[in-house]
Design a protein around this motif. Structure first.
Motif, PDB file in Angstrom:
ATOM      1  N   VAL A 504       0.819  -1.215   0.000  1.00 22.60           N
ATOM      2  CA  VAL A 504       0.000   0.000   0.000  1.00 22.60           C
ATOM      3  C   VAL A 504       0.851   1.262   0.000  1.00 22.60           C
ATOM      4  N   GLY A 505       2.147   1.154   0.310  1.00 18.52           N
ATOM      5  CA  GLY A 505       3.024   2.314   0.287  1.00 18.52           C
ATOM      6  C   GLY A 505       2.949   3.178   1.533  1.00 18.52           C
ATOM      7  N   LEU A 506       2.653   2.584   2.675  1.00 18.95           N
ATOM      8  CA  LEU A 506       2.526   3.358   3.912  1.00 18.95           C
ATOM      9  C   LEU A 506       3.882   3.890   4.378  1.00 18.95           C
ATOM     10  N   LYS A 507       3.919   5.182   4.686  1.00 19.68           N
ATOM     11  CA  LYS A 507       5.080   5.810   5.323  1.00 19.68           C
ATOM     12  C   LYS A 507       4.565   6.588   6.527  1.00 19.68           C
ATOM     13  N   SER A 508       4.881   6.095   7.712  1.00 20.65           N
ATOM     14  CA  SER A 508       4.349   6.714   8.922  1.00 20.65           C
ATOM     15  C   SER A 508       5.361   6.616  10.051  1.00 20.65           C
ATOM     16  N   PRO A 509       5.862   7.737  10.574  1.00 21.08           N
ATOM     17  CA  PRO A 509       6.767   7.668  11.722  1.00 21.08           C
ATOM     18  C   PRO A 509       6.105   7.066  12.951  1.00 21.08           C
ATOM     19  N   VAL A 510       4.783   7.221  13.059  1.00 21.53           N
ATOM     20  CA  VAL A 510       4.069   6.627  14.185  1.00 21.53           C
ATOM     21  C   VAL A 510       4.127   5.102  14.092  1.00 21.53           C
ATOM     22  N   VAL A 511       3.831   4.587  12.912  1.00 25.00           N
ATOM     23  CA  VAL A 511       3.866   3.138  12.709  1.00 25.00           C
ATOM     24  C   VAL A 511       5.281   2.602  12.917  1.00 25.00           C
ATOM     25  N   ASP A 512       6.270   3.310  12.406  1.00 24.97           N
ATOM     26  CA  ASP A 512       7.656   2.883  12.602  1.00 24.97           C
ATOM     27  C   ASP A 512       7.994   2.804  14.085  1.00 24.97           C
ATOM     28  N   ALA A 513       7.569   3.796  14.842  1.00 28.77           N
ATOM     29  CA  ALA A 513       7.861   3.803  16.279  1.00 28.77           C
ATOM     30  C   ALA A 513       7.162   2.654  16.990  1.00 28.77           C
ATOM     31  N   LEU A 514       5.936   2.365  16.596  1.00 28.36           N
ATOM     32  CA  LEU A 514       5.203   1.269  17.238  1.00 28.36           C
ATOM     33  C   LEU A 514       5.814  -0.086  16.881  1.00 28.36           C
ATOM     34  N   ILE A 515       6.239  -0.256  15.640  1.00 25.60           N
ATOM     35  CA  ILE A 515       6.895  -1.509  15.254  1.00 25.60           C
ATOM     36  C   ILE A 515       8.162  -1.701  16.075  1.00 25.60           C
ATOM     37  N   ALA A 516       8.936  -0.640  16.238  1.00 25.92           N
ATOM     38  CA  ALA A 516      10.159  -0.736  17.032  1.00 25.92           C
ATOM     39  C   ALA A 516       9.849  -1.177  18.454  1.00 25.92           C
ATOM     40  N   ALA A 521       9.318  -5.807  22.824  1.00 20.17           N
ATOM     41  CA  ALA A 521       8.406  -6.168  23.920  1.00 20.17           C
ATOM     42  C   ALA A 521       8.994  -7.285  24.784  1.00 20.17           C
ATOM     43  N   LYS A 522       8.991  -7.075  26.099  1.00 21.36           N
ATOM     44  CA  LYS A 522       9.576  -8.055  27.019  1.00 21.36           C
ATOM     45  C   LYS A 522       8.548  -9.023  27.584  1.00 21.36           C
ATOM     46  N   SER A 523       7.268  -8.668  27.504  1.00 20.75           N
ATOM     47  CA  SER A 523       6.226  -9.535  28.054  1.00 20.75           C
ATOM     48  C   SER A 523       5.074  -9.633  27.073  1.00 20.75           C
ATOM     49  N   ARG A 524       4.272 -10.653  27.252  1.00 21.22           N
ATOM     50  CA  ARG A 524       3.089 -10.810  26.412  1.00 21.22           C
ATOM     51  C   ARG A 524       2.140  -9.635  26.615  1.00 21.22           C
ATOM     52  N   GLU A 525       2.023  -9.179  27.840  1.00 21.45           N
ATOM     53  CA  GLU A 525       1.137  -8.054  28.135  1.00 21.45           C
ATOM     54  C   GLU A 525       1.569  -6.814  27.373  1.00 21.45           C
ATOM     55  N   ASP A 526       2.880  -6.528  27.369  1.00 25.10           N
ATOM     56  CA  ASP A 526       3.382  -5.374  26.618  1.00 25.10           C
ATOM     57  C   ASP A 526       3.116  -5.541  25.131  1.00 25.10           C
ATOM     58  N   LEU A 527       3.359  -6.754  24.613  1.00 23.55           N
ATOM     59  CA  LEU A 527       3.154  -7.007  23.194  1.00 23.55           C
ATOM     60  C   LEU A 527       1.708  -6.753  22.791  1.00 23.55           C
ATOM     61  N   VAL A 528       0.764  -7.284  23.564  1.00 24.50           N
ATOM     62  CA  VAL A 528      -0.657  -7.129  23.242  1.00 24.50           C
ATOM     63  C   VAL A 528      -1.031  -5.647  23.225  1.00 24.50           C
ATOM     64  N   THR A 529      -0.575  -4.896  24.214  1.00 23.73           N
ATOM     65  CA  THR A 529      -0.880  -3.464  24.265  1.00 23.73           C
ATOM     66  C   THR A 529      -0.330  -2.745  23.045  1.00 23.73           C
ATOM     67  N   GLU A 530       0.906  -3.040  22.687  1.00 25.26           N
ATOM     68  CA  GLU A 530       1.554  -2.351  21.570  1.00 25.26           C
ATOM     69  C   GLU A 530       0.913  -2.720  20.237  1.00 25.26           C
ATOM     70  N   VAL A 531       0.522  -3.988  20.081  1.00 28.02           N
ATOM     71  CA  VAL A 531      -0.146  -4.390  18.836  1.00 28.02           C
ATOM     72  C   VAL A 531      -1.535  -3.769  18.754  1.00 28.02           C
ATOM     73  N   HIS A 532      -2.232  -3.667  19.890  1.00 31.19           N
ATOM     74  CA  HIS A 532      -3.519  -2.958  19.892  1.00 31.19           C
ATOM     75  C   HIS A 532      -3.350  -1.528  19.367  1.00 31.19           C
ATOM     76  N   ALA A 533      -2.310  -0.853  19.838  1.00 32.13           N
ATOM     77  CA  ALA A 533      -2.069   0.523  19.393  1.00 32.13           C
ATOM     78  C   ALA A 533      -1.771   0.564  17.897  1.00 32.13           C
ATOM     79  N   LEU A 534      -0.944  -0.360  17.425  1.00 35.20           N
ATOM     80  CA  LEU A 534      -0.647  -0.420  15.990  1.00 35.20           C
ATOM     81  C   LEU A 534      -1.910  -0.700  15.190  1.00 35.20           C
ATOM     82  N   ASP A 535      -2.719  -1.619  15.662  1.00 37.10           N
ATOM     83  CA  ASP A 535      -3.958  -1.976  14.972  1.00 37.10           C
ATOM     84  C   ASP A 535      -4.867  -0.757  14.836  1.00 37.10           C
ATOM     85  N   ARG A 536      -4.982   0.027  15.901  1.00 38.13           N
ATOM     86  CA  ARG A 536      -5.820   1.233  15.853  1.00 38.13           C
ATOM     87  C   ARG A 536      -5.310   2.220  14.806  1.00 38.13           C
ATOM     88  N   VAL A 537      -3.986   2.396  14.769  1.00 38.58           N
ATOM     89  CA  VAL A 537      -3.415   3.353  13.816  1.00 38.58           C
ATOM     90  C   VAL A 537      -3.605   2.872  12.381  1.00 38.58           C
TER      91      VAL A 537
END
Length: 590
Positions: A504-516, A521-537
């Motif tokens: 799709v050609g997405l260029k987003s500093p927000v998405v890049d930061a969330l992927i990083a 992620a050190k725990s499953r809880e952190d991973l789930v939270t971060e993926v939720h945020a990415l999913d919303r964006v």
């Protein structure tokens, strides 16, 4: 069993996990979903669509044959019952530091060898990564951008070093790649499409090639890992072949004529109305719906955001309102599907409702760069009245288009310069046209001229590699443990790399930061939270018009196979099946 060196933080193990401990302890006998005493022999015939003209699946040239992964082994292998864990295959031990992800060492099994008898050594691992980073497809450069060095410490030991100390996935990711033989490629040009028979260390070898029509793999009786616990009960067929068909309709007729053995059905109408031929009625063909626990891939009509007017968020959201899923599900799919609403539907990773406090903490620093909708209830596609012409949704679309500078005039939707909106939907499967046509009709009501172009496989692949399209149908894979692959799908650096997964050609500093953050992620809880945020964006960007999914496999198979009692949770488990034969089915072979 985990053994510790003098420094307690360094672990030497039979497996590597992202978080927690592997489900199977060292010395386990076999994976839980296999029959360790399965018969060896017989054959498995599968189907493929289109054509192929290459046996090198690692470059951005040619069309590689299906099944090439069967001839290769990687340092580690996964279980179809477990996410986020890899068990040693070519590697006997994996050595790493718990609090420092900047390095990992893989110690190879001395008995590992390629199919020509040449031993697999650390120099082959080094060669593989250096070659893929230099001459491989662009996706490898994105996938392994964090690697700083790959060094052979000894003939049986190789160490990877990474830029980041916190990208917890990279030490595991490097173990997933097929290892190539340095001696085979020494006198060959890697970055060239070729039908030369490659060498690997996997359970199968290529035995017969009919370019564009059929490829057959033979089980290697001298496979070095045939008695390992990670192989026991798997790779049971003497021969596996892929038979090519020009489209899905012809392939279905081929299955009915017993030209291949197993068919995973992806068309609801066909599953509901056309599996009534004699072989089904008399039991020679068995139909099964096998539930799974995989997150649904985001299948949809993808927008090429590199092109105007699709680079406008309001335009993309407006066009999305023209897809009437409720009508399509009733009229075309016999009510079989669920609307896909998330990039991780059917899993705990899908964002739901209002953002949690933890999600808001991640998102608030980017508030000025994000649509306000990200901070409200999770975005879902608008429901319709299901009549095929949802006036309310089309009026919403019309309002959004007006805000974006497009007005209906003289029978067409036009911009401020009077130019009409003309778009092209690129397809490779003719049967998908019936799903696109209702969308096309609704877009026409808005004044949008959507044409449909159906290409052969070679043309289609090349057009997508060069991002030469307006819209197309695609599916973005989803994992229960997302990580480094996200750079290829959504990372800014991959948006302009031909052949990358960022279609799709997405260029987003927000998405890049969330992927990083996700990769650290050190725990499953952190991973789930971060993926939720990415999913919303991602959902807020309307990169695709979401389509539909089902939480099970629809499989038709000729009654020739034995299956384990406990199917895996995350896969079909085809490699755990075995040949049992059947005189009734045999009599119909062609």
């Amino acid at each position: 069993m985990l053994s510790f060196t003098a420094q307690a933080a360094v672990i030497s193990s039979h497996a590597i996990t992202l978080r927690g401990s592997p489900a199977l302890a060292e010395g386990f006998d076999h994976f839980t979903y296999v029959n360790p005493n399965a018969n060896k022999g017989g054959r498995l015939r599968l189907n493929a669509l289109g054509t192929f003209d290459s046996l090198n699946g690692y470059i951005n040239k040619g069309i590689p044959a299906d099944g090439l992964n069967r001839i290769y082994d990687s340092l580690t292998t996964g279980s179809d019952d477990e996410f986020g864990t890899r068990y040693g295959l070519l590697a006997k031990r994996i050595i790493r530091e718990t609090d420092d992800a900047s390095w990992v060492t893989y110690e190879l099994r001395p008995e590992a060898k390629f199919s020509d008898g040449h031993p697999v050594r650390a120099e082959d691992v080094v060669f593989t990564f250096e070659t893929l980073l230099k001459d491989g497809a662009p996706a490898y450069k994105a996938y392994f951008a964090d690697i700083t060095s790959v060094k052979a410490l000894s003939p049986l030991s190789v160490r990877f070093r990474f830029k980041s100390k916190t990208n917890r996935e990279m030490p595991m990711t490097v173990g997933e790649i097929s290892i190539l033989p340095k001696h085979y490629w020494a006198k060959r040009e890697f970055n060239r499409s070729s039908l030369d028979t490659p060498i690997g260390s996997g359970p199968y070898v290529i035995s017969d090639v009919d370019p564009g029509r059929r490829i057959t793999y033979a089980r290697n009786p001298n496979y070095w890992a045939r008695d390992l616990n990670v192989s026991r009960g798997l790779y049971n067929f003497d021969h596996i072949s892929y038979h090519y068909y020009r489209d899905g309709s012809v392939a279905f007729e081929g299955f009915k004529a017993n030209q291949y053995d197993v068919r995973e059905e992806n068309k609801a109408k066909t599953w509901a109305t056309e599996y009534n031929f004699p072989a089904v009625q008399d039991g020679r063909v068995i139909l099964q719906s096998q539930a799974h626990q995989n997150p649904a891939p985001m299948q949809g009509f993808a927008f090429n955001t590199r092109r105007a007017p699709l680079n406008d968020l309001k335009v993309r959201e407006a066009l999305s309102l023209a897809f009437d899923f409720e009508w399509a599900n009733r009229a075309l799919f016999y009510g079989a599907y669920t609307r896909t609403t998330s990039f991780y539907s059917n899993s705990e990773l899908a964002a739901r409702g209002e953002p949690s406090k933890a999600e808001l903490k991640l998102l608030k620093p980017w508030r000025k760069q994000l649509p306000a909708s990200v901070f409200g209830p999770a975005i879902v596609p608008a429901k319709s009245a299901g009549d095929g012409y949802d006036r309310a949704n089309l009026l919403r679309a019309q309002a959004l288009l007006k805000q974006a500078g497009w007005v209906y005039k003289d029978g067409a939707l036009r911009n401020v310069d009077g130019q009409p909106m003309r778009l092209e939907m690129l397809l490779v499967q003719p049967e998908f046209e019936r799903i696109v046509q209702p969308l096309r009709r609704n877009l026409a009501r808005l004044g949008v001229d959507l044409s449909i172009r159906i290409l052969d496989v070679a043309q289609y692949i090349e057009r997508l590699r060069q991002f030469d399209f307006d819209l197309t149908v695609t599916g973005v894979p989803a994992s229960l443990s997302p990580g480094n692959e996200l750079w290829s799908y959504w990372g800014s650096a991959s948006a302009d790399a031909p052949g990358s997964g960022n279609l799709v050609g997405l260029k987003s500093p927000v998405v890049d930061a969330l992927i990083a953050r996700i990769t650290r992620a050190k725990s499953r809880e952190d991973l789930v939270t971060e993926v939720h945020a990415l999913d919303r964006v991602l959902r807020s960007q309307w990169l695709l018009i979401p389509q539909f999914h089902i939480p099970y496999f629809r499989v038709a198979r000729w009654d020739l196979f034995g299956l384990p009692d406990n199917p895996p949770r995350y896969g079909l488990g085809l490699d755990s099946w075995w040949w049992k034969g059947s005189s009734t089915a045999h009599g119909q072979e062609r």
